[in-house]
Design an enzyme around this catalytic site. Structure first.
Site, PDB file in Angstrom:
ATOM      1  N   ASN A  11      12.435  -4.110   4.579  1.00 18.42           N
ATOM      2  CA  ASN A  11      10.979  -4.065   4.672  1.00 18.42           C
ATOM      3  C   ASN A  11      10.540  -4.995   5.815  1.00 18.42           C
ATOM      4  O   ASN A  11      10.819  -6.200   5.781  1.00 18.42           O
ATOM      5  CB  ASN A  11      10.383  -4.521   3.335  1.00 18.42           C
ATOM      6  CG  ASN A  11       8.877  -4.492   3.319  1.00 18.42           C
ATOM      7  OD1 ASN A  11       8.238  -4.901   4.278  1.00 18.42           O
ATOM      8  ND2 ASN A  11       8.302  -4.041   2.227  1.00 18.42           N
ATOM      9  N   HIS A  14       6.700  -8.373   6.972  1.00 21.69           N
ATOM     10  CA  HIS A  14       6.412  -9.766   7.316  1.00 21.69           C
ATOM     11  C   HIS A  14       6.753 -10.114   8.755  1.00 21.69           C
ATOM     12  O   HIS A  14       6.403 -11.201   9.231  1.00 21.69           O
ATOM     13  CB  HIS A  14       7.055 -10.710   6.297  1.00 21.69           C
ATOM     14  CG  HIS A  14       6.422 -10.513   4.944  1.00 21.69           C
ATOM     15  ND1 HIS A  14       5.070 -10.572   4.759  1.00 21.69           N
ATOM     16  CD2 HIS A  14       6.948 -10.180   3.743  1.00 21.69           C
ATOM     17  CE1 HIS A  14       4.781 -10.309   3.490  1.00 21.69           C
ATOM     18  NE2 HIS A  14       5.911 -10.064   2.856  1.00 21.69           N
ATOM     19  N   ARG A  49      -1.165  -1.479   4.094  1.00 17.51           N
ATOM     20  CA  ARG A  49      -2.134  -1.869   3.059  1.00 17.51           C
ATOM     21  C   ARG A  49      -3.542  -1.496   3.479  1.00 17.51           C
ATOM     22  O   ARG A  49      -3.857  -1.454   4.671  1.00 17.51           O
ATOM     23  CB  ARG A  49      -2.070  -3.382   2.810  1.00 17.51           C
ATOM     24  CG  ARG A  49      -0.788  -3.853   2.162  1.00 17.51           C
ATOM     25  CD  ARG A  49      -0.878  -5.332   1.831  1.00 17.51           C
ATOM     26  NE  ARG A  49      -1.706  -5.554   0.676  1.00 17.51           N
ATOM     27  CZ  ARG A  49      -1.242  -5.860  -0.543  1.00 17.51           C
ATOM     28  NH1 ARG A  49       0.048  -6.014  -0.737  1.00 17.51           N
ATOM     29  NH2 ARG A  49      -2.064  -6.032  -1.545  1.00 17.51           N
ATOM     30  N   ARG A  53      -3.385  -6.145   6.367  1.00 16.61           N
ATOM     31  CA  ARG A  53      -3.103  -7.566   6.621  1.00 16.61           C
ATOM     32  C   ARG A  53      -1.835  -7.776   7.432  1.00 16.61           C
ATOM     33  O   ARG A  53      -1.678  -8.796   8.071  1.00 16.61           O
ATOM     34  CB  ARG A  53      -3.037  -8.343   5.318  1.00 16.61           C
ATOM     35  CG  ARG A  53      -1.845  -8.004   4.449  1.00 16.61           C
ATOM     36  CD  ARG A  53      -1.756  -8.926   3.260  1.00 16.61           C
ATOM     37  NE  ARG A  53      -2.807  -8.687   2.299  1.00 16.61           N
ATOM     38  CZ  ARG A  53      -2.712  -9.016   1.000  1.00 16.61           C
ATOM     39  NH1 ARG A  53      -1.631  -9.638   0.563  1.00 16.61           N
ATOM     40  NH2 ARG A  53      -3.668  -8.744   0.165  1.00 16.61           N
ATOM     41  N   GLU A  74       5.521   2.669   2.012  1.00 17.97           N
ATOM     42  CA  GLU A  74       4.892   2.177   0.775  1.00 17.97           C
ATOM     43  C   GLU A  74       3.399   2.305   0.943  1.00 17.97           C
ATOM     44  O   GLU A  74       2.847   1.896   1.977  1.00 17.97           O
ATOM     45  CB  GLU A  74       5.196   0.687   0.599  1.00 17.97           C
ATOM     46  CG  GLU A  74       6.487   0.386  -0.065  1.00 17.97           C
ATOM     47  CD  GLU A  74       6.636  -1.123  -0.247  1.00 17.97           C
ATOM     48  OE1 GLU A  74       5.639  -1.842  -0.273  1.00 17.97           O
ATOM     49  OE2 GLU A  74       7.784  -1.556  -0.309  1.00 17.97           O
ATOM     50  N   THR A 105       2.530  -7.521  -3.890  1.00 17.07           N
ATOM     51  CA  THR A 105       2.383  -6.550  -4.973  1.00 17.07           C
ATOM     52  C   THR A 105       2.888  -7.193  -6.256  1.00 17.07           C
ATOM     53  O   THR A 105       4.082  -7.325  -6.474  1.00 17.07           O
ATOM     54  CB  THR A 105       3.186  -5.281  -4.631  1.00 17.07           C
ATOM     55  OG1 THR A 105       2.905  -4.949  -3.273  1.00 17.07           O
ATOM     56  CG2 THR A 105       2.791  -4.122  -5.516  1.00 17.07           C
ATOM     57  N   GLU A 155      11.182   2.834  -8.434  1.00 17.30           N
ATOM     58  CA  GLU A 155      11.647   1.548  -7.919  1.00 17.30           C
ATOM     59  C   GLU A 155      11.277   0.509  -8.966  1.00 17.30           C
ATOM     60  O   GLU A 155      10.100   0.280  -9.245  1.00 17.30           O
ATOM     61  CB  GLU A 155      10.993   1.211  -6.576  1.00 17.30           C
ATOM     62  CG  GLU A 155      11.492  -0.148  -6.067  1.00 17.30           C
ATOM     63  CD  GLU A 155      10.972  -0.512  -4.683  1.00 17.30           C
ATOM     64  OE1 GLU A 155      10.586   0.378  -3.915  1.00 17.30           O
ATOM     65  OE2 GLU A 155      10.964  -1.725  -4.389  1.00 17.30           O
ATOM     66  N   HIS A 192      11.797  -6.411  -4.776  1.00 13.37           N
ATOM     67  CA  HIS A 192      10.766  -7.448  -4.813  1.00 13.37           C
ATOM     68  C   HIS A 192      11.378  -8.799  -5.185  1.00 13.37           C
ATOM     69  O   HIS A 192      11.983  -8.940  -6.239  1.00 13.37           O
ATOM     70  CB  HIS A 192       9.613  -7.130  -5.774  1.00 13.37           C
ATOM     71  CG  HIS A 192       8.329  -7.765  -5.296  1.00 13.37           C
ATOM     72  ND1 HIS A 192       8.077  -9.099  -5.442  1.00 13.37           N
ATOM     73  CD2 HIS A 192       7.280  -7.254  -4.611  1.00 13.37           C
ATOM     74  CE1 HIS A 192       6.910  -9.382  -4.884  1.00 13.37           C
ATOM     75  NE2 HIS A 192       6.401  -8.284  -4.359  1.00 13.37           N
TER      76      HIS A 192
HETATM   77  N1  PXP Z   1       9.414  -3.056  -2.977  1.00 15.99           N
HETATM   78  C1  PXP Z   1       8.074  -2.928  -3.048  1.00 15.99           C
HETATM   79  C2  PXP Z   1       7.507  -1.723  -3.716  1.00 15.99           C
HETATM   80  C3  PXP Z   1       7.228  -3.893  -2.463  1.00 15.99           C
HETATM   81  O1  PXP Z   1       5.890  -3.750  -2.542  1.00 15.99           O
HETATM   82  C4  PXP Z   1       7.801  -4.980  -1.793  1.00 15.99           C
HETATM   83  C5  PXP Z   1       6.939  -6.014  -1.144  1.00 15.99           C
HETATM   84  O2  PXP Z   1       6.226  -5.445  -0.109  1.00 15.99           O
HETATM   85  C6  PXP Z   1       9.205  -5.057  -1.725  1.00 15.99           C
HETATM   86  C7  PXP Z   1       9.982  -4.091  -2.349  1.00 15.99           C
HETATM   87  C8  PXP Z   1       9.907  -6.141  -0.984  1.00 15.99           C
HETATM   88  O3  PXP Z   1       9.687  -7.373  -1.594  1.00 15.99           O
HETATM   89  P1  PXP Z   1      10.175  -8.699  -0.861  1.00 15.99           P
HETATM   90  O4  PXP Z   1       9.378  -8.797   0.403  1.00 15.99           O
HETATM   91  O5  PXP Z   1       9.861  -9.767  -1.851  1.00 15.99           O
HETATM   92  O6  PXP Z   1      11.634  -8.526  -0.586  1.00 15.99           O
END
Ligand code: PXP
Length: 243
Positions: A11, A14, A49, A53, A74, A105, A155, A192
């Site tokens: 992902n 960030h 989003r 952001r 997502e 989330t 998920e 997550h």
């Molecule tokens: N899965 C989903 C559905 C999410 O919303 C997020 C956060 O954006 C993640 C995975 C990844 O989480 P993390 O950034 O804590 O690894």
């Protein structure tokens, strides 16, 4: 049943968070995605989003064009996002809940709220040829509802597990829901709050075929670069899978 390969989708939200701190051009999440792919990521995940952001509209268009593995978009279940998904046709859409004030989330989708809207949204994704996944808490009722609503995958939210690593109830719930989901014919994903230190117990769950990991990889990248960070995460997953 032990799935041999477990997909790691990185992902890149960030990377965009860091860029947006200065509203500048770097670091570029699209460039980061390419490095992740060449470092072994099986897919790229990004969350557009409502409040924009981190990932911006241009990013998601460029990711859809340039990702060479697969893009997991997502998004919240809104008309705006459904239209975008139908236009971009990513490999997969993961539907997530969104609250403006949250830092991330925080919980899974409440699949009992507006089930008709969810079922219709999932049907639209299917018609567009997009694989669908619902981000849910590890709750047996939510797993069953996801199946009834027509999702291809779930998920499982690993946030509670990650926040309370010593509490065996959370990993037990993830195991039980993975088995149940697989028995119902759902593909099982998880994510997550996963890090190289806590990913092992989740990666070990045989039914889980895909992990979505962002913050820990981007954080580690500050010290070692994103290529090494992806490789380290892969190594942690493979070690847990006994590969
Ligand atoms: N899965 C989903 C559905 C999410 O919303 C997020 C956060 O954006 C993640 C995975 C990844 O989480 P993390 O950034 O804590 O690894």
């Amino acid at each position: 049943m032990r799935a041999t390969h477990q997909r790691l989708y990185v992902n890149v939200d960030h990377v965009a968070t860091l860029r947006q701190a200065r509203r500048s051009h770097e670091p570029d999440p699209v460039a980061a995605a390419a490095v992740c792919e060449s470092s072994g990521a099986d897919g790229i995940t990004a969350h557009l989003r409502e409040d924009r952001r981190h990932i911006q509209d241009e990013d998601i268009h460029l990711l859809a064009q340039n990702v060479r593995t697969v893009l997991n978009l997502e998004m919240a279940l809104t008309e705006e996002m459904l239209v975008l998904a139908e236009h971009l046709r990513p490999h997969q859409v993961t539907l997530v809940p969104e609250r403006r004030e949250e830092v991330t989330t925080e919980g899974g989708l409440d699949v009992t709220r507006e089930p008709n809207a969810l079922a219709k949204g999932l049907a639209r994704l299917k018609r567009a040829g997009i694989r669908s996944s619902l981000f849910i808490d590890p709750d047996a009722g939510a797993v069953r509802s996801s199946r009834e609503l027509g999702a291809d995958a779930i998920e499982l939210h690993t946030g509670r597990y990650a926040n309370a690593i010593g509490d065996a109830r959370h990993i037990a719930a993830l195991r039980t829901c993975s088995t149940l989901g697989a028995e119902l014919g759902l593909a099982i994903h998880a994510g997550h709050g996963l890090t190289v230190n806590n990913v092992g117990l989740v990666a070990e769950i045989p039914e889980i075929e895909e992990l979505n990991i962002g913050h820990a990889i981007v954080s580690r990248a500050v010290f070692v670069g994103i290529s090494a960070a992806v490789r380290e995460m892969h190594a942690a997953i493979h070690a847990a899978r006994g590969m």
